[in-house]
Design an enzyme around this catalytic site. Sequence first.
Site, PDB file in Angstrom:
ATOM      1  N   HIS A 275     -11.120  -2.828   3.926  1.00 40.75           N
ATOM      2  CA  HIS A 275     -10.970  -2.396   5.317  1.00 40.75           C
ATOM      3  C   HIS A 275     -11.705  -1.096   5.625  1.00 40.75           C
ATOM      4  O   HIS A 275     -11.658  -0.629   6.757  1.00 40.75           O
ATOM      5  CB  HIS A 275      -9.484  -2.211   5.607  1.00 40.75           C
ATOM      6  CG  HIS A 275      -8.903  -1.118   4.760  1.00 40.75           C
ATOM      7  ND1 HIS A 275      -8.764  -1.249   3.397  1.00 40.75           N
ATOM      8  CD2 HIS A 275      -8.496   0.130   5.069  1.00 40.75           C
ATOM      9  CE1 HIS A 275      -8.283  -0.119   2.915  1.00 40.75           C
ATOM     10  NE2 HIS A 275      -8.110   0.740   3.898  1.00 40.75           N
ATOM     11  N   ASP A 276     -12.339  -0.487   4.628  1.00 44.33           N
ATOM     12  CA  ASP A 276     -13.083   0.760   4.862  1.00 44.33           C
ATOM     13  C   ASP A 276     -14.589   0.554   4.798  1.00 44.33           C
ATOM     14  O   ASP A 276     -15.359   1.516   4.886  1.00 44.33           O
ATOM     15  CB  ASP A 276     -12.715   1.808   3.793  1.00 44.33           C
ATOM     16  CG  ASP A 276     -11.277   2.281   3.907  1.00 44.33           C
ATOM     17  OD1 ASP A 276     -10.751   2.322   5.032  1.00 44.33           O
ATOM     18  OD2 ASP A 276     -10.684   2.607   2.861  1.00 44.33           O
TER      19      ASP A 276
ATOM     20  N   ASP B  66      -2.950   4.611  -2.477  1.00 43.39           N
ATOM     21  CA  ASP B  66      -4.027   5.179  -1.667  1.00 43.39           C
ATOM     22  C   ASP B  66      -4.508   6.498  -2.289  1.00 43.39           C
ATOM     23  O   ASP B  66      -3.686   7.306  -2.737  1.00 43.39           O
ATOM     24  CB  ASP B  66      -3.445   5.441  -0.268  1.00 43.39           C
ATOM     25  CG  ASP B  66      -4.496   5.746   0.769  1.00 43.39           C
ATOM     26  OD1 ASP B  66      -5.415   4.927   0.931  1.00 43.39           O
ATOM     27  OD2 ASP B  66      -4.392   6.803   1.436  1.00 43.39           O
TER      28      ASP B  66
ATOM     29  N   ASP C  63       0.841  -1.180   0.000  1.00 41.94           N
ATOM     30  CA  ASP C  63       0.000   0.000   0.000  1.00 41.94           C
ATOM     31  C   ASP C  63       0.887   1.244   0.000  1.00 41.94           C
ATOM     32  O   ASP C  63       1.733   1.401   0.885  1.00 41.94           O
ATOM     33  CB  ASP C  63      -0.860  -0.027   1.279  1.00 41.94           C
ATOM     34  CG  ASP C  63      -2.219   0.588   1.071  1.00 41.94           C
ATOM     35  OD1 ASP C  63      -2.279   1.648   0.429  1.00 41.94           O
ATOM     36  OD2 ASP C  63      -3.212   0.009   1.554  1.00 41.94           O
TER      37      ASP C  63
HETATM   38  C1  GLC Z   1      -7.951   5.382   1.953  1.00 41.93           C
HETATM   39  C2  GLC Z   1      -7.744   4.208   2.872  1.00 41.93           C
HETATM   40  C3  GLC Z   1      -8.321   4.537   4.208  1.00 41.93           C
HETATM   41  C4  GLC Z   1      -7.597   5.741   4.754  1.00 41.93           C
HETATM   42  C5  GLC Z   1      -7.626   6.907   3.755  1.00 41.93           C
HETATM   43  C6  GLC Z   1      -6.647   7.957   4.111  1.00 41.93           C
HETATM   44  O1  GLC Z   1      -9.277   5.650   1.727  1.00 41.93           O
HETATM   45  O2  GLC Z   1      -8.297   3.056   2.297  1.00 41.93           O
HETATM   46  O3  GLC Z   1      -8.275   3.468   5.103  1.00 41.93           O
HETATM   47  O4  GLC Z   1      -8.186   6.152   5.949  1.00 41.93           O
HETATM   48  O5  GLC Z   1      -7.287   6.493   2.459  1.00 41.93           O
HETATM   49  O6  GLC Z   1      -5.341   7.494   3.915  1.00 41.93           O
END
Ligand code: GLC
Length: 553
Positions: free
Chosen positions: A324-325, A197, A96
């Site tokens: 995970h979101d 990301d 990531d």
């Molecule tokens: C993306 C990630 C998330 C994070 C955000 C800020 O959406 O998947 O988990 O909080 O970026 O980095």
Amino acid sequence: MSTLGQKVIYQLYPKSFYDSNHDGIGDLRGIIDKIDYLKKLHVDLIWFNPFYKSPLNDNGYDISNYKEIDPRFGTMADFEELVDKLGEAGIGVMLDMVLNHCSTEHEWFQKALAGDPYYQKFFYLRDPKPDGSLPTNWQSKFGGPAWAKFGDTGKYYLHLYDPTQADLDWHNPDVRHHLQDVVRFWEKKGVKGLRFDVLNVIGKDEHFVDSTNIEEEKALYTDTPIVHQFIKELNQATFGRDPEIVTVAEMSSTSIENSIEYTRPNDHEVDMVFSFHHLKVDYDHGEKWSQVPFDFMKLKRLFFDWQNKMDQGGGWQALFWNNHDQPWALTRFGDPVNYRVESGTMLATAIHLMRGTPYIYMGEEIGMIDPAYHSMADYVDVEAHNAYERLIQEGHSEQEAFAIVHSKARDNSRTPMHWDDSEYAGFSTVNPWLIPTDQRQINVENELAHGSIFNYYQRLIELRRTEQLISEGHFSPLLEDDDQVLAYERYLADQAERLLVLNNFYGTTTTVTLPDHWQGRAVHKLIANYEEEVTLFGDQVTLRPYESLVVKG
Ligand code: GLC
Ligand code: CA
């Protein structure tokens, strides 16, 4: 080597996978311990959520050192061993890359704060408006204003996410070079995949202006033309030099047109994108923190529109329900109580046979569902707590606010992987950072011994590897007006054989009339979540609760 269309990617949230050293937090050695399990699915790559050095305010998306492993997750030696051992198992590592922002504990930000002008140019520092108010009225995606005080300098810095996640100024070529260097650092360690990301918000306009509504505001910093330029440059300076590397960019509120441009092979940007429109069909008027049943027709239109246009435009999509979101799709779009197996496998079928590259989020393959939490104290995520506060301020009762958070919180899918039915689900020997609740019934041990979801995923993965119709075929929607069934076809240029995919999204039986060219056709069943052979179609097909049926003919 498999083509992009043949690959399946598994997403693993390290903090919640397996705790090898009994501190309640998953770690890299824990992942190494479970490689035999990971091998069983036969995926091509595993995308790992961040385990770099971080204060973990946003669970590792707030990186304070891009080239170090956070000690809570392990050491660099552990990481190298993980890459080697997964490599031996035929699984590539996808990392990531959180390059839009860094933690305010990162030395770049700390040096900037200490007054170093070189590092101050790494961030968006702006003066307040003449009346003393914030530089713009922009909102952080986690709630509250997007600007925070930059020490006692009188200036403000931009943070589209948490105040401890400072946006990096990509307009500064030195920032881009440093970030490219980070990517090369991990490539040298044998990484075979990169997940970027929130990549489409890296091109903020340097002249910050107020917005009048949230849509207009997003447009000011999302999918701007310069993003494409930045990505092309990143591609050339890093992964574009290695044809083996698979890339996916997370694109927040993006458009189909931009997604085509991001992923058309000749544009040399990224291999595929994550977009999220299909996961907003249970938002009330666009508001995530609300509770309404999902809009099936909207979901269908979105899938069809994206699949069709990405196909016609030569773009490529990441296919997914969970990450995970997101709360678990099985709880959101299926029936975890009466038809957990049927609805779980139906959802898998619906998405895995589309055109693109499927992602499986850890636990999905055993049919995990949202945890049965009882109070806000069970939740850890900053976003959930901010949302709860706001809902209360807006006049919701505590009970209503909690019910909403319960249905939408990101922690839903971050609960530890259920390995067995013990108190801590076999994840740890101590109380984990988020508690498991349904492990008595839903766990790996049970699933491998008696379940059918895991095995169904194995077959879907295998089919993608062997069936060209799935890996390369074009997409065409079917039964567009049916309000219960998601149906589509896949076909190759020679048009010889076609694949028909039928998915009943509800717990009631329904009968559909087949399109003319499928009526009376001899077919061969490829996969289905109910037993029974099908060899010849009549004019109609009856689908039982959450039934999926996939035939070739
Ligand atoms: C993306 C990630 C998330 C994070 C955000 C800020 O959406 O998947 O988990 O909080 O970026 O980095
Ligand atoms: Ca641990």
